[in-house]
Design an enzyme around this catalytic site. Structure first.
Site, PDB file in Angstrom:
ATOM      1  N   HIS A   1       0.776  -1.248  -0.024  1.00  0.00           N
ATOM      2  CA  HIS A   1       0.054   0.030   0.246  1.00  0.00           C
ATOM      3  C   HIS A   1       0.981   1.228  -0.044  1.00  0.00           C
ATOM      4  O   HIS A   1       0.573   2.192  -0.549  1.00  0.00           O
ATOM      5  CB  HIS A   1      -1.140  -0.085   1.373  1.00  0.00           C
TER       6      HIS A   1
ATOM      7  N   ASP B   1      -5.960   5.571   2.148  1.00  0.00           N
ATOM      8  CA  ASP B   1      -6.036   4.376   1.604  1.00  0.00           C
ATOM      9  C   ASP B   1      -7.340   3.886   1.670  1.00  0.00           C
ATOM     10  O   ASP B   1      -8.123   4.236   2.830  1.00  0.00           O
ATOM     11  CB  ASP B   1      -5.084   3.562   2.360  1.00  0.00           C
TER      12      ASP B   1
HETATM   13  C1  UDX Z   1      -0.178  -6.839  -0.697  1.00  0.00           C
HETATM   14  C2  UDX Z   1      -1.089  -8.002  -1.361  1.00  0.00           C
HETATM   15  O1  UDX Z   1      -0.444  -9.442  -1.100  1.00  0.00           O
HETATM   16  C3  UDX Z   1      -1.395  -7.849  -2.787  1.00  0.00           C
HETATM   17  O2  UDX Z   1      -2.024  -8.835  -3.441  1.00  0.00           O
HETATM   18  C4  UDX Z   1      -2.109  -6.400  -2.812  1.00  0.00           C
HETATM   19  O3  UDX Z   1      -2.475  -6.300  -3.920  1.00  0.00           O
HETATM   20  C5  UDX Z   1      -1.316  -5.567  -2.103  1.00  0.00           C
HETATM   21  O4  UDX Z   1      -1.072  -5.843  -0.709  1.00  0.00           O
HETATM   22  P1  UDX Z   1       2.118  -7.766  -1.318  1.00  0.00           P
HETATM   23  O5  UDX Z   1       2.017  -9.036  -1.270  1.00  0.00           O
HETATM   24  O6  UDX Z   1       3.439  -7.090  -0.991  1.00  0.00           O
HETATM   25  O7  UDX Z   1       0.844  -6.654  -1.375  1.00  0.00           O
HETATM   26  O8  UDX Z   1       2.370  -7.805  -3.117  1.00  0.00           O
HETATM   27  P2  UDX Z   1       2.332  -6.496  -4.215  1.00  0.00           P
HETATM   28  O9  UDX Z   1       1.279  -5.960  -4.237  1.00  0.00           O
HETATM   29  O10 UDX Z   1       3.143  -7.218  -5.236  1.00  0.00           O
HETATM   30  O11 UDX Z   1       3.535  -5.414  -3.483  1.00  0.00           O
HETATM   31  C6  UDX Z   1       4.895  -5.657  -3.139  1.00  0.00           C
HETATM   32  C7  UDX Z   1       5.548  -4.463  -3.630  1.00  0.00           C
HETATM   33  O12 UDX Z   1       7.085  -4.650  -2.818  1.00  0.00           O
HETATM   34  C8  UDX Z   1       5.790  -4.238  -4.786  1.00  0.00           C
HETATM   35  O13 UDX Z   1       5.762  -2.694  -5.104  1.00  0.00           O
HETATM   36  C9  UDX Z   1       7.267  -4.416  -5.284  1.00  0.00           C
HETATM   37  O14 UDX Z   1       7.949  -3.642  -6.146  1.00  0.00           O
HETATM   38  C10 UDX Z   1       7.872  -4.373  -3.845  1.00  0.00           C
HETATM   39  N1  UDX Z   1       8.966  -5.425  -3.704  1.00  0.00           N
HETATM   40  C11 UDX Z   1       8.796  -6.504  -3.440  1.00  0.00           C
HETATM   41  C12 UDX Z   1      10.092  -4.801  -3.614  1.00  0.00           C
HETATM   42  O15 UDX Z   1      10.446  -3.558  -3.712  1.00  0.00           O
HETATM   43  N2  UDX Z   1      11.361  -5.826  -3.492  1.00  0.00           N
HETATM   44  C13 UDX Z   1      11.370  -7.314  -3.223  1.00  0.00           C
HETATM   45  O16 UDX Z   1      11.928  -7.658  -3.191  1.00  0.00           O
HETATM   46  C14 UDX Z   1       9.624  -7.440  -3.557  1.00  0.00           C
END
Ligand code: UDX
Length: 456
Positions: free
Chosen positions: A22, A113
């Protein structure tokens, strides 16, 4: 990018939900508003402000308390308990923050949010504009909306579900909280449904997507609500080209040293590396981790695999040593920079909405391995609607086996289906860039939003 006249004196406060998935889109959107001339203050929680490892450039960061200053939501008993306390404490601390600026540079608008719906009450009480920011896809928002209004009852009866505005979905394409809706998932479900408790009263509904990506559902939703698509929030410098060596990737809540990744990727051939990440929250079981590890090894591709520190003990013993010629296992990485690197040819992903948008906008083909929450729905769109990836199949035990992982990677990297996927993802990449470029659908919506605030 044109700066709106009067924008510099327009002060916007941005309140993200305190989790990586988020923070990133709201941080990136804040930067976009700054680039359009607005004064923007990012209101993180105190715990997040302490945790943030990289500094968000020129954006002002001003923390508020959520009642969990020493651990954030991870130390709360469950998400509903966290949210209750956040509301009680945050309503007060957020109002105090707005008041703090009332003499020098009054806050005109609160972008909050959608997972923090009570922020709208604070905005209304203080007489400022309230804009709800949806960090997930329109499709997922619409499914949750249907559940919140009793138009879709849980647990959902299968095998398929028809929801106006959406393609026909199988029940397990629904967000997992809707599909299962039992135990802790029921708690999560009631938490995500709270986004719709008062959203019709918000002055603006901003969604991190773009018109062409979710054409049908955006059109359907626009007939009912004043939604504005403003995504993808991926910074434009990444969209312009796949590049090397840029380190302005956004907020990171985990330790990060970009050098080793980039150096390693620089030594690899174009499109020869599989990037593997399951985001900031998903936890794989030990058996799944083992299957994934050997599937990656057997694919014989180079791989960069993010295994968060909390997951590291699940790696098969000696895996890292045995695969050091081919792979790099890291606890976190600058994902945007990695996806933008020419060496990355495939993204094995959990289909978090940010990861999905980032891969699609940067033209990286995917192998979808959704885990929970909205990822199941995102995975459906990745594979069947946008056709930018293959879905790794789970067996009757719910595990994706090494053979399937190997097969999917090989197909995406070298197969005929992979060629088609690459053509499709290139098209989506161009459309994503078109949406945020000057005059594009998302850019126009952002301009309208700013004009509305400036003239108000
Ligand atoms: C969570 C939910 O799982 C997701 O499905 C929802 O849409 C938003 O909240 P998350 O699981 O962390 O998020 O996944 P994602 O939405 O892909 O966000 C992860 C963020 O962390 C991305 O912006 C990605 O670029 C960043 N990231 C991830 C990094 O910068 N480095 C990493 O090693 C892994």
């Amino acid at each position: 990018m044109e700066k709106e006249e009067g924008a510099s004196s327009t002060h916007v406060l941005v309140l993200p939900f305190p989790a990586q998935g988020h923070m990133n889109p709201l941080f990136q959107f804040s930067n976009r508003l700054v680039s359009k001339g607005l004064k923007v203050t990012l209101a993180t929680t105190i715990f997040i402000a302490k945790t943030m490892k990289s500094h968000p450039g020129s954006l002002i960061v001003d923390p508020i308390s959520d009642g969990f200053d020493d651990g954030g939501w991870a130390v709360a008993e469950d998400m509903n308990i966290y949210k209750e306390r956040f509301e009680a404490v945050g309503s007060r601390t957020l109002a105090e923050l707005v008041e703090k600026y009332s003499h020098d540079c009054p806050v005109k608008c609160l972008i909050y949010d959608s997972h923090i719906p009570w922020a709208l009450d604070v905005a209304k009480k203080l007489g400022i504009v309230g804009a709800s920011f949806f960090t997930q896809s329109c499709a997922v928002d619409l499914i949750y909306y249907n559940v919140s209004r009793g138009l879709l009852s849980t647990p959902v009866q299968g095998p398929t579900v028809t929801i106006p505005g959406l393609p026909l979905l199988e029940v397990n394409d629904l967000p997992s909280f809707v599909y299962y809706a039992l135990g802790s998932y029921a708690t999560h479900l009631s938490s995500v449904l709270s986004q719709f408790s008062n959203f019709e009263k918000a002055d603006w509904l901003l969604v991190n997507t773009f018109d062409k990506l979710e054409d049908e559902v955006v059109q359907w939703m626009s007939k009912k609500w004043r939604i504005k698509t403003i995504g993808p929030t991926v910074p434009s410098m990444y969209l312009d080209k796949r590049m090397e060596g840029n380190t302005d990737y956004g907020i990171n809540l985990f330790h990060l040293d970009t050098d080793p990744f980039v150096k390693w990727l620089n030594t690899k051939e174009t499109s020869s590396v599989v990037y593997v990440s399951f985001g900031s929250l998903a936890e794989l079981g030990e058996e799944q981790m083992e299957e994934l590890a050997w599937g990656l090894k057997n694919s014989n591709s180079y791989f960069l695999w993010v295994v968060r520190a909390s997951e590291e003990t699940k790696l098969p013993s000696k895996f890292v040593e045995e695969t050091s010629e081919k792979g790099m296992v890291v606890t976190w990485c600058p994902q945007l920079e990695v996806l933008a690197h020419r060496a990355v040819g495939c993204f094995m992903t959990h289909c978090g909405w940010n990861s999905t948008l980032e891969a699609l906008s940067l033209g990286v083909p995917m192998v979808a391995m959704p885990q929970w929450t909205d990822q199941t729905t995102n995975g459906k769109f990745v594979v069947d609607i946008w056709e930018v990836g293959l879905r790794a199949r789970v067996d009757e035990k719910g595990i994706v086996r090494r053979e399937d992982i190997e097969l999917c990677i090989k197909e995406v990297m070298e197969g005929d289906k992979g060629k088609e996927i690459k053509r499709n993802v290139k098209k989506w990449k161009e459309l994503a860039k078109e949406a945020v470029d000057e005059g594009g659908s998302s850019d126009k919506n952002i301009e309208d939003f700013i004009a509305g605030l400036v003239c108000d």
